[in-house]
Design an enzyme around this catalytic site. Structure first.
Site, PDB file in Angstrom:
ATOM      1  N   LYS A 179     -37.855 -24.085   7.077  1.00 21.50           N
ATOM      2  CA  LYS A 179     -37.093 -23.576   5.944  1.00 21.50           C
ATOM      3  C   LYS A 179     -37.881 -22.470   5.229  1.00 21.50           C
ATOM      4  CE  LYS A 179     -34.642 -27.995   5.272  1.00 21.50           C
ATOM      5  NZ  LYS A 179     -34.529 -29.189   4.412  1.00 21.50           N
TER       6      LYS A 179
ATOM      7  N   TYR B 234     -24.683 -27.466   6.416  1.00 24.48           N
ATOM      8  CA  TYR B 234     -24.845 -28.612   5.510  1.00 24.48           C
ATOM      9  C   TYR B 234     -23.506 -29.151   5.000  1.00 24.48           C
ATOM     10  CZ  TYR B 234     -29.952 -28.216   5.330  1.00 24.48           C
ATOM     11  OH  TYR B 234     -31.288 -28.219   5.639  1.00 24.48           O
TER      12      TYR B 234
ATOM     13  N   ASN C 199     -38.657 -29.425   1.250  1.00 20.59           N
ATOM     14  CA  ASN C 199     -39.314 -30.295   2.236  1.00 20.59           C
ATOM     15  C   ASN C 199     -39.591 -29.619   3.584  1.00 20.59           C
ATOM     16  OD1 ASN C 199     -36.705 -30.309   3.141  1.00 20.59           O
ATOM     17  ND2 ASN C 199     -36.406 -32.521   3.023  1.00 20.59           N
TER      18      ASN C 199
ATOM     19  N   HIS D  81     -36.356 -28.867   8.920  1.00 20.99           N
ATOM     20  CA  HIS D  81     -35.108 -29.566   9.251  1.00 20.99           C
ATOM     21  C   HIS D  81     -35.150 -29.937  10.724  1.00 20.99           C
ATOM     22  CE1 HIS D  81     -30.831 -30.424   9.795  1.00 20.99           C
ATOM     23  NE2 HIS D  81     -30.945 -29.739  10.922  1.00 20.99           N
TER      24      HIS D  81
ATOM     25  N   GLU E 134     -25.159 -28.143  15.623  1.00 16.75           N
ATOM     26  CA  GLU E 134     -26.082 -27.204  14.969  1.00 16.75           C
ATOM     27  C   GLU E 134     -26.601 -26.152  15.951  1.00 16.75           C
ATOM     28  OE1 GLU E 134     -28.948 -29.757  13.006  1.00 16.75           O
ATOM     29  OE2 GLU E 134     -27.397 -30.622  11.730  1.00 16.75           O
TER      30      GLU E 134
END
Ligand code: IDP
Length: 149
Positions: A9, A49, A112, A115, A126
């Site tokens: 990310k 998402y 965080n 992913h 995805e």
């Protein structure tokens, strides 16, 4: 061989963790089958998402993952989905054990770092969302003879 979608990310990119994260994935024995850096399109992020679209953090999550360049990849190997979830660690870094990416490099759920798809259906969805099939390479790692029984 199983495929999964993995992303570093924008916080991971801006904190200079791309090399460390790719290195952990490669050293584990998983194969990088596709790799790209780009700023994720907002519509793609919303689609990625979509299961969280009703959650209060959805808007900030989309803003976060589109806030700068991220690194997208297709990672391949036996049980790659479960292995990558374990390599990343728990969603909430407070619960992520040391030795995992989140357990070693993050503090808050909203930053965080990484992913990884959570199931075969989401991995397929995805990968198709982020990559053309022609972008996904096929090659043999020279250690495959020792990685697999
Ligand atoms: P995962 O990334 O471990 O699969 P999910 O529950 O699918 O976890 O959540 C997707 C992402 O949404 C998380 O990685 C995190 O970036 C963000 N997120 C989840 N819950 C929260 C929250 O309560 N506050 C802020 N961000 C959240």
């Amino acid at each position: 061989m199983e495929r999964t979608y993995v992303m570093v990310k924008p916080d991971g990119v801006q904190r200079g963790l791309v090399g460390e994260i790719l290195s952990r994935i490669e050293k584990r024995g998983l194969k990088l089958a596709a790799l790209r850096m780009n700023v994720m399109d907002e519509a793609i992020a919303k689609e990625h998402y979509k299961e969280h679209s009703e959650r209060p953090f959805f808007a900030s999550l989309v803003e976060y993952v589109t806030s700068g360049p991220s690194v997208s990849m297709v990672v391949e190997g036996k049980d790659s989905i479960k292995i990558m979830r374990a390599v990343n660690g728990a969603t909430n870094p407070v619960e992520a054990v040391p030795g995992t990416i989140r357990g070693d490099f993050s503090i808050e759920t909203g930053r965080n770092v990484v992913h990884a798809s959570d199931a075969p259906e989401s991995a397929e969805r995805e990968i198709a969302l982020h990559f053309e099939e022609s972008e996904i390479t096929g090659y043999t790692r020279i250690d495959e003879g020792q990685l697999y029984e």
